[in-house]
Design a protein around this motif. Sequence first.
Motif, PDB file in Angstrom:
ATOM      1  N   LYS A   1      37.449  30.224  40.922  1.00 54.21           N
ATOM      2  CA  LYS A   1      37.617  29.058  41.168  1.00 54.21           C
ATOM      3  C   LYS A   1      36.618  28.644  41.828  1.00 54.21           C
ATOM      4  N   THR A   2      37.090  29.098  43.162  1.00 53.91           N
ATOM      5  CA  THR A   2      36.023  28.659  45.051  1.00 53.91           C
ATOM      6  C   THR A   2      35.203  29.494  44.669  1.00 53.91           C
ATOM      7  N   GLY A   3      35.078  30.403  44.437  1.00 50.22           N
ATOM      8  CA  GLY A   3      34.117  31.066  45.146  1.00 50.22           C
ATOM      9  C   GLY A   3      34.692  32.515  46.078  1.00 50.22           C
ATOM     10  N   GLU A   4      35.490  32.250  46.612  1.00 53.49           N
ATOM     11  CA  GLU A   4      35.523  33.270  47.449  1.00 53.49           C
ATOM     12  C   GLU A   4      35.413  34.375  47.340  1.00 53.49           C
ATOM     13  N   GLY A   5      34.619  35.467  48.141  1.00 56.17           N
ATOM     14  CA  GLY A   5      35.039  36.726  47.825  1.00 56.17           C
ATOM     15  C   GLY A   5      33.650  36.890  46.673  1.00 56.17           C
ATOM     16  N   PHE A   6      33.002  36.431  46.167  1.00 63.78           N
ATOM     17  CA  PHE A   6      32.655  36.873  45.141  1.00 63.78           C
ATOM     18  C   PHE A   6      30.829  37.003  46.151  1.00 63.78           C
ATOM     19  N   ASP A   7      30.382  37.184  47.256  1.00 59.05           N
ATOM     20  CA  ASP A   7      29.287  37.057  47.827  1.00 59.05           C
ATOM     21  C   ASP A   7      29.737  38.939  47.835  1.00 59.05           C
ATOM     22  N   LYS A   8      31.134  39.541  47.864  1.00 65.71           N
ATOM     23  CA  LYS A   8      31.137  41.256  47.944  1.00 65.71           C
ATOM     24  C   LYS A   8      31.168  41.299  46.854  1.00 65.71           C
ATOM     25  N   TRP A   9      31.457  41.164  45.578  1.00 67.40           N
ATOM     26  CA  TRP A   9      31.206  41.036  44.280  1.00 67.40           C
ATOM     27  C   TRP A   9      30.105  41.364  43.811  1.00 67.40           C
ATOM     28  N   ILE A  10      29.253  40.627  44.243  1.00 65.20           N
ATOM     29  CA  ILE A  10      27.870  40.736  43.669  1.00 65.20           C
ATOM     30  C   ILE A  10      27.620  41.601  44.479  1.00 65.20           C
ATOM     31  N   SER A  11      27.830  41.847  45.545  1.00 65.78           N
ATOM     32  CA  SER A  11      26.978  42.734  46.764  1.00 65.78           C
ATOM     33  C   SER A  11      26.608  44.532  45.932  1.00 65.78           C
ATOM     34  N   TRP A  12      28.781  44.449  45.348  1.00 68.30           N
ATOM     35  CA  TRP A  12      29.019  45.061  44.594  1.00 68.30           C
ATOM     36  C   TRP A  12      28.161  45.719  43.830  1.00 68.30           C
ATOM     37  N   ILE A  13      27.393  44.591  43.101  1.00 69.50           N
ATOM     38  CA  ILE A  13      26.369  44.622  41.945  1.00 69.50           C
ATOM     39  C   ILE A  13      25.394  45.328  41.700  1.00 69.50           C
ATOM     40  N   ARG A  14      24.641  44.972  42.903  1.00 71.26           N
ATOM     41  CA  ARG A  14      23.779  45.182  43.086  1.00 71.26           C
ATOM     42  C   ARG A  14      23.490  46.599  44.040  1.00 71.26           C
ATOM     43  N   LYS A  15      24.412  47.049  44.871  1.00 69.54           N
ATOM     44  CA  LYS A  15      24.676  48.682  44.737  1.00 69.54           C
ATOM     45  C   LYS A  15      24.231  49.639  43.882  1.00 69.54           C
ATOM     46  N   GLU A  16      25.708  49.049  42.567  1.00 73.91           N
ATOM     47  CA  GLU A  16      25.429  49.978  41.979  1.00 73.91           C
ATOM     48  C   GLU A  16      23.973  50.201  41.419  1.00 73.91           C
ATOM     49  N   LEU A  17      23.881  48.689  40.397  1.00 71.94           N
ATOM     50  CA  LEU A  17      21.891  48.664  39.883  1.00 71.94           C
ATOM     51  C   LEU A  17      21.081  49.554  40.440  1.00 71.94           C
ATOM     52  N   LYS A  18      20.985  49.310  42.202  1.00 67.92           N
ATOM     53  CA  LYS A  18      20.071  50.036  43.020  1.00 67.92           C
ATOM     54  C   LYS A  18      20.079  51.857  42.111  1.00 67.92           C
ATOM     55  N   GLU A  19      21.966  52.085  42.989  1.00 68.06           N
ATOM     56  CA  GLU A  19      21.958  53.316  42.809  1.00 68.06           C
ATOM     57  C   GLU A  19      21.518  54.237  41.223  1.00 68.06           C
ATOM     58  N   TYR A  20      21.957  53.117  40.714  1.00 68.67           N
ATOM     59  CA  TYR A  20      21.648  53.661  39.367  1.00 68.67           C
ATOM     60  C   TYR A  20      20.119  53.786  38.139  1.00 68.67           C
ATOM     61  N   ARG A  21      19.926  52.761  39.107  1.00 69.37           N
ATOM     62  CA  ARG A  21      17.912  53.018  39.231  1.00 69.37           C
ATOM     63  C   ARG A  21      17.633  54.117  39.396  1.00 69.37           C
ATOM     64  N   LYS A  22      17.892  54.835  40.782  1.00 70.53           N
ATOM     65  CA  LYS A  22      17.780  55.356  41.410  1.00 70.53           C
ATOM     66  C   LYS A  22      17.686  57.050  40.760  1.00 70.53           C
ATOM     67  N   SER A  23      18.985  56.832  39.860  1.00 72.76           N
ATOM     68  CA  SER A  23      19.274  58.559  39.176  1.00 72.76           C
ATOM     69  C   SER A  23      18.861  58.707  37.583  1.00 72.76           C
TER      70      SER A  23
END
Length: 224
Positions: A202-224
């Motif tokens: 609702k407020t966006g609290e904590g979403f920067d951390k969640w989005i960072s998790w997704i970006r990190k996951e995709l980066k590692e996935y592309r490398k594998s």
Amino acid sequence: MKDYKIIEVKRSIFEDNDADARRLREELAAEGTYLLNLMSSPGAGKTTTLKRTISMLKEELKIGIMEADIDSDVDAKAISETGVRTIQIHTGGMCHLDADMTRQGIKEFGTKDLDLVVLENVGNLVCPAEFDTGSTKNAMILSVPEGDDKPLKYPLMFSICDVVLINKCDTLSVFEDFSKEAVEERIHKLNPKAEVIFVSAKTGEGFDKWISWIRKELKEYRKS
């Protein structure tokens, strides 16, 4: 001597599904598609979380959402308003998705040109945890109003998830008996590697951390 056979149907179903899920995971990896299986109980905020996630990532990623439900298209309509590719999967009364259902959805959906596909599973903390969908990773949402005891009541769900979002943190002042420390401790006791992120769709609290998790996951996935 028994005059009847005992067939371990449940075991066979799980074994067949697990094999199918492995094949699907390999197929998705070959085309470079990251599939995230998102689970929660009804009303925990999956669709609202997805809408905010899409708004934060759609300029940098090609995103697709596969909505699963027993019999409705309410969530698909809501997600389609964001402009990303959306499909509704009806499970025919089943309280979960399995690998074959996921494959059928992907075949109709088309994922080769997408960076991230999120599968919003049926709202349920029991059945979806038992069936491997063939996803790259599993995520779940627990909302504050549900209580911090849910990892004790539904251990399998928490044990199979790579990331757990604790949603509706804007209501912590109302649900004062919810302990962030207790819920995180209970989750990590079941699954020490799980990432626990406190958010408010609702407020966006904590979403920067969640989005960072997704970006990190995709980066590692592309490398594998």
